[in-house]
Design an enzyme around this catalytic site. Sequence first.
Site, PDB file in Angstrom:
ATOM      1  N   ASP A 288       1.374 -10.653   6.422  1.00  0.00           N
ATOM      2  CA  ASP A 288       1.393 -10.142   5.805  1.00  0.00           C
ATOM      3  C   ASP A 288       2.711  -9.693   6.019  1.00  0.00           C
ATOM      4  O   ASP A 288       3.601  -9.116   5.670  1.00  0.00           O
ATOM      5  CB  ASP A 288       0.639  -9.263   5.605  1.00  0.00           C
ATOM      6  CG  ASP A 288       0.443  -8.578   6.555  1.00  0.00           C
ATOM      7  OD1 ASP A 288      -0.251  -9.222   7.168  1.00  0.00           O
ATOM      8  OD2 ASP A 288       0.069  -7.311   6.574  1.00  0.00           O
TER       9      ASP A 288
ATOM     10  N   GLY B 119       0.431  -1.438   0.185  1.00  0.00           N
ATOM     11  CA  GLY B 119      -0.074   0.257  -0.141  1.00  0.00           C
ATOM     12  C   GLY B 119       0.767   1.252   0.205  1.00  0.00           C
ATOM     13  O   GLY B 119       0.481   2.622  -0.538  1.00  0.00           O
TER      14      GLY B 119
HETATM   15  P1  AMP Z   1       1.231  -2.804   7.985  1.00  0.00           P
HETATM   16  O1  AMP Z   1       0.343  -4.207   8.967  1.00  0.00           O
HETATM   17  O2  AMP Z   1       2.093  -1.786   9.214  1.00  0.00           O
HETATM   18  O3  AMP Z   1       2.526  -4.193   7.411  1.00  0.00           O
HETATM   19  O4  AMP Z   1       0.556  -2.744   6.979  1.00  0.00           O
HETATM   20  C1  AMP Z   1      -0.835  -3.341   6.944  1.00  0.00           C
HETATM   21  C2  AMP Z   1      -1.043  -2.930   5.317  1.00  0.00           C
HETATM   22  O5  AMP Z   1      -1.499  -1.709   4.819  1.00  0.00           O
HETATM   23  C3  AMP Z   1       0.363  -3.249   4.073  1.00  0.00           C
HETATM   24  O6  AMP Z   1      -0.831  -3.740   2.656  1.00  0.00           O
HETATM   25  C4  AMP Z   1       0.356  -2.095   4.072  1.00  0.00           C
HETATM   26  O7  AMP Z   1       0.682  -1.847   2.675  1.00  0.00           O
HETATM   27  C5  AMP Z   1      -1.043  -0.840   4.107  1.00  0.00           C
HETATM   28  N1  AMP Z   1      -0.254   0.521   4.978  1.00  0.00           N
HETATM   29  C6  AMP Z   1       0.447   0.922   6.120  1.00  0.00           C
HETATM   30  N2  AMP Z   1       0.630   1.856   6.101  1.00  0.00           N
HETATM   31  C7  AMP Z   1      -0.335   2.646   4.600  1.00  0.00           C
HETATM   32  C8  AMP Z   1      -0.417   4.181   4.013  1.00  0.00           C
HETATM   33  N3  AMP Z   1       0.358   5.526   4.741  1.00  0.00           N
HETATM   34  N4  AMP Z   1      -0.983   4.387   3.237  1.00  0.00           N
HETATM   35  C9  AMP Z   1      -1.186   2.994   2.286  1.00  0.00           C
HETATM   36  N5  AMP Z   1      -0.941   2.083   2.891  1.00  0.00           N
HETATM   37  C10 AMP Z   1      -0.759   1.507   3.590  1.00  0.00           C
HETATM   38 MG    MG Z   2       3.197  -4.503   6.730  1.00  0.00          MG
END
Ligand code: AMP
Ligand code: MG
Length: 530
Positions: free
Chosen positions: A281, A104
């Site tokens: 993930d 993301g």
């Molecule tokens: P994480 O648990 O932080 O690894 O993130 C979980 C999901 O949210 C993943 O698909 C990331 O790419 C997405 N994500 C986290 N922060 C952002 C952001 N600021 N903008 C877009 N996608 C995000």
């Molecule tokens: Mg992540």
Amino acid sequence: MMRILTFDNRFTSELPQDPICETYQRQVSNALWSTAQPTPVKNPQILAYSPEVASMLGFTAADMQDPALIQTLGGNGVLTGMVTYATRYGGHQFGHWAGQLGDGRAILLGELMHEGKRFELQLKGAGETPYSRSADGRAVLRSSLREFLCSEAMHYLGVPTTRALSLVSTGDLVRRDMFYDGNPQMEPGAIVCRVAPSFTRPGHFELMASNGELDLLKRFIGFTIDRDFSDWLPTTGLTLDKENPSPELIEAWFEEICERTAILMAHWMRVGFVHGVMNTDNLSIIGLTIDYGPYGWIDNFDPGWTPNTTDAQGRRYCYGRQPDISRWNMERLADALSTILPNTEGLADAITHYDNTYLKALTSSLAGKFGLDDWQDSDGELVNRVFELMTRAEVDMTLFFTKLAEINITTPTIDTIKDAFYTEQGFKQFGDDMQQWLNTYAKRLQQSKLSLEQRMTKMQSHNPRYVLRNYMAQEAIDLLTESGDNKRLLTLLELLKNPYTQQASMEQFEQKRPDWARQKAGCSMLSCSS
Ligand code: AMP
Ligand code: MG
């Protein structure tokens, strides 16, 4: 002049692409990746870079000052040969299937080849992709600095990890509600260029299995074995049919993933690292530490400690549960693989292999930490007893083990380790018990075949003197954001390259967490907001 870079970009050339090329948010099917361009930023400035990662990629010090490279690392351009894309994956978050997630805010720049090695380059925080859901695709400076520093620190601790080439400030502000209390603030944005042979996660496979894309799942396994496990494949004596890998090979491959993950967990437990968000993930298929978010380091030893404020209630991802959670994550990957296998026996055997590997790696690492010649069953009781005392008395993990190496085994005295106690109260209440434990421990060492020197060497190579304590990263962040001063960041980057060796004039980083940091945000608890 920068050398001509060689990219071979196998991921995008061999795996199916999402046919839509726009950035809007959507569910993607039957594809591994979507095209995604970094969104330009106002004023990219390089705040720090890792000279070792640069040289691993073939960049000279002059290259790292080259405006074309800095613009690229800030998302304002691409170099010849690069392709930019985001990959599609799903995941189990906090125990629940979350469906499609995907990159993301991480945009890949392709696969750089240097000296026969492959490196995926990835910009974290470079703007929206089709997988950004409702978020902005950006990252704040504080979380980017933490990822940059910690991934390098982990590498030098000998813990498998993704690396970081650069930390670039964007000159743009990012809106974040750090405390989730309805008071968002504008914060400086940044981009880290992460580097790894592969950023593939269990979630990639899970999503295809969940959507019934079974031919693609087989094909992606074939691709992963061929590209990311090319050193391992010949050791199996099996042959790979890339379009349709055999059940036998898939099972052996899964066992290898279990083994690497188990070994990784023993490392995290050894150094006192708490990942904080071990969703499926956020785990690497090749056994690296990946996705540094609200991670933290154990100060006072406490198996129940989690750095992640979102996890404060459930403590799913606390220090002591990490090996079990990884095992659970392996089971979710097994579920995904079971959709293309005739039976689940091989998968179950691989999970047993996870347990056995972890136990072996753990006991070997504990023998190292305590300076034992070998691990005996009775050592379990000795070790558990001191961990219990350390928890109840609030004893600093890192300091305890560096001091323990200095114990005189003929006349052990608590004074040697007194400094590792956080409070007078804790020392008063548990000092006698700890002295008794030291006596038992000293007796155990007296039976050991190791000489004093051998024991010291063993303990010193298993017990880091310097780890990136939460408050240390926070001080570097405060200095950088409040006065633009990156000196502390660079000092830590240098210090943490030699975490096992005492360094001159670095006493301040060998101390336990200072009192002021006990309850401060960023030092004791971290929010997921990044
Ligand atoms: P994480 O648990 O932080 O690894 O993130 C979980 C999901 O949210 C993943 O698909 C990331 O790419 C997405 N994500 C986290 N922060 C952002 C952001 N600021 N903008 C877009 N996608 C995000
Ligand atoms: Mg992540």
